[in-house]
Design a protein around this motif. Structure first.
Motif, short mmCIF file in Angstrom:
data_model
loop_
_atom_site.label_atom_id
_atom_site.label_comp_id
_atom_site.label_asym_id
_atom_site.label_seq_id
_atom_site.Cartn_x
_atom_site.Cartn_y
_atom_site.Cartn_z
N GLU A 139 -6.73 -42.53 17.81
CA GLU A 139 -6.08 -43.54 18.71
C GLU A 139 -5.77 -42.56 20.13
OE1 GLU A 139 -2.85 -44.65 16.69
OE2 GLU A 139 -4.12 -45.92 14.98
N ASN A 140 -5.84 -41.44 20.24
CA ASN A 140 -5.54 -40.54 21.20
C ASN A 140 -6.62 -39.74 21.74
OD1 ASN A 140 -2.45 -41.27 21.52
ND2 ASN A 140 -2.91 -40.56 19.33
N GLU A 186 -2.89 -39.78 26.36
CA GLU A 186 -2.81 -40.42 25.42
C GLU A 186 -1.84 -39.54 24.16
OE1 GLU A 186 -6.43 -43.65 25.94
OE2 GLU A 186 -6.57 -42.01 24.57
N CYS A 187 -2.37 -38.35 24.15
CA CYS A 187 -1.92 -37.43 23.10
C CYS A 187 -0.46 -37.28 23.60
CB CYS A 187 -2.58 -36.10 23.05
SG CYS A 187 -4.36 -36.25 22.44
N THR A 232 2.01 -40.26 23.25
CA THR A 232 2.30 -40.61 21.62
C THR A 232 3.32 -39.68 21.15
OG1 THR A 232 -0.01 -41.61 21.25
CG2 THR A 232 1.08 -40.90 19.37
N ARG A 283 -7.12 -30.86 18.95
CA ARG A 283 -5.98 -31.73 18.44
C ARG A 283 -5.58 -31.67 17.08
NH1 ARG A 283 -8.97 -35.82 22.46
NH2 ARG A 283 -8.24 -35.00 24.27
#
Length: 512
Positions: free
Chosen positions: A31-32, A37-38, A41, A311
């Protein structure tokens, strides 16, 4: 001194914890897929655990004390979380530092063009990639478009199951005799990594019926009005407001007629996002592999997905930081998630910026320890795990690894005393005393770990952010998860290593 696989350690309880962590991780990286985005979130997760905005605390002049938790975000792409301990900050911090950018294709500022009835986006690759790995894959487009009116539009196309996807084409094998004789570095040149985004033309003066849209809600709309007159089509193609003003004077010979496929693509972008061609100038759009990360293997023991460098370490560092949110810590716990590592840690959101130093100066001021000298003492007295991935041993390419000093999937958290290339060039080389201290922490917490180099001597090399905070005089060592196929669109990690990394990072924050 061979390390045993961590899988043999686990009972039913540990296996359940491992699977829960892996499921959350798969969701996170699916989702990221960009640094924005990371970071977004991570801030939301931190707020749920009681973190408050440092900017708000500074504006309110709110004093900080032991147990307080603050977050600081820079340009939406770099994040610092700090939980204060009972000891003065001047005595040092326990720091986890990872990066949330990953190799990808970036859309250029003037990207959209038409060629041979195709609409394409021109790209510039970001970070170290093998160009040929990015052809014929389903690709998604993530990012933002900043408009001159001050608004910022989020763009995300290709990862919803109902979305269209994009691709970079490749030459058919039947005509590839010359291509197949090239070096791997030349098979697909960087300038040829253009993304195919359309083939349907805007039909001047005709309704377009069930237009296939740029995203999930753009299909099935009557787009006939967009092509009602040639002037409107010309405005769309030239980056205008696509309202069809006759004042454009382009008529049937306008850009909509000359480049109808490009014009149709712009029409769809205008309909869904309200953006025009000029808005590409102030956009940050990233091309990433489309689709979710997945479990890998009959035994579901591994994860395959995009962006695991880095990530996988960012997520486990974040989870470790949040895991101690209700604990009484002696030293402050810090989690740094930065951008731009893949291109040298440069820029305002990279580790070489003053973001970390400035953030700690603000926190120390609010904690009653302000001043340049206490800040420098705090940084010099700190300890850090530079949380970055390591090259996992691949039996298909065993010749570039030195078996005694390499990382193996499933054998736990990896420590690299040094990385670099050509005689450790560009590396932080952790001190023996700090390595011994880290070993003690891991042993006492029951963390499975291993040590490694980055491949055989003179086989290549690479670096991390470790050398940058080490400039303050603090102890730093690289520590992360072993990865197969690093920097490829789909990388592979072991669930066991993800689990041991989170355990090890938490132990470090509590006890280093």
């Amino acid at each position: 001194m061979e390390r045993e696989t961590a899988w043999k350690r686990y009972g039913e309880t540990e296996l359940e914890e491992l699977e829960r962590l892996a499921a959350g991780y798969i969701d996170f990286i699916s989702e990221n897929k960009t640094e924005r985005e990371c970071a977004r979130t991570a801030v939301a997760m931190a707020k749920e655990r009681g973190y408050v905005s440092l900017n708000e605390a500074v504006r309110a002049g709110r004093p900080l004390k032991a147990g307080d938790k603050v977050w600081a975000l820079l340009h939406g792409k770099a994040l610092i979380l700090v939980q204060l301990g009972s000891a003065p900050l001047e005595r040092g911090l326990n720091i986890l530092g990872a990066h949330i950018d990953s190799p990808r294709l970036d859309i250029k500022q003037n990207p959209l063009y038409e060629a041979s009835d195709f609409a394409l986006l021109d790209t510039h690759y970001y970070g170290g990639i093998k160009h040929y790995q990015w052809v014929t894959l389903p690709l998604a487009l993530h990012g933002v478009v900043a408009k001159t009116d001050g608004s910022v539009v989020d763009v995300r196309v290709g990862d919803d199951p109902d979305d269209p996807v994009f691709c970079v084409t490749d030459l058919l094998i039947h005509l590839a005799n010359k291509q197949m004789g090239k070096k791997a570095s030349d098979v697909v040149e960087g300038e040829a990594l253009d993304v195919l985004v359309g083939n349907r033309p805007l039909v001047i003066g005709e309704g377009m019926g069930d237009a296939a849209g740029a995203g999930d809600d753009a299909r099935g709309e009557d787009a006939g009005a967009a092509g009602a007159d040639a002037a409107g089509a010309g405005a769309a193609a030239s980056g205008g407001d696509a309202k069809g003003e006759g004042a454009s004077g382009k008529g049937a010979s306008g850009e909509g007629a000359k480049e109808p496929v490009k014009a149709f693509a712009l029409k769809l972008l205008a309909d869904k996002y309200g953006i025009a061609e000029e808005d590409f100038l102030s956009a940050e759009l990233e091309v990433v592999p489309a689709g979710r990360a997945r479990e890998l293997g009959f035994d579901r023991s591994m994860v395959i997905g995009y962006g695991q460098d880095d990530r996988v370490c960012a997520y486990t560092s974040l989870m470790a930081q949040l895991a101690v949110a209700d604990c009484a810590l002696e030293k402050a716990a810090v989690c740094i998630l930065v951008d731009k590592e893949e291109i040298g840690s440069v820029g305002a959101t990279g580790m070489t910026s003053r973001f970390f130093e400035n953030t700690m100066a603000e926190i120390m001021e609010l904690a009653g320890e302000g001043g340049p000298l206490p800040l420098r003492r705090a940084l010099a007295a700190s300890s850090m795990l530079s949380s970055d991935v390591s090259a996992g041993f691949d039996p298909a390419h065993a010749d570039v690894f030195e078996a005694k000093n390499t990382a193996y999937l499933g054998r736990g958290l990896v420590f690299n005393k040094y990385t670099g290339a050509r005689g450790k060039s560009g590396s932080n080389d952790a001190s023996a005393e700090f390595v011994a201290r880290v070993r003690r922490v891991m042993d006492e917490a029951g963390v499975a770990f291993q040590t490694a180099e980055l491949g055989r001597v003179d086989a290549g090399g690479g670096g991390t952010i470790a050398y940058i905070p080490a400039e303050y005089g603090m102890d730093v060592i690289d520590s992360g998860v072993a990865v197969l196929s690093m920097h490829s669109p789909w990388e592979v990690t072991s669930k066991a290593d993800i689990y041991e990394a989170r355990k090890g990072y938490e132990a470090f924050l509590r006890n280093a």
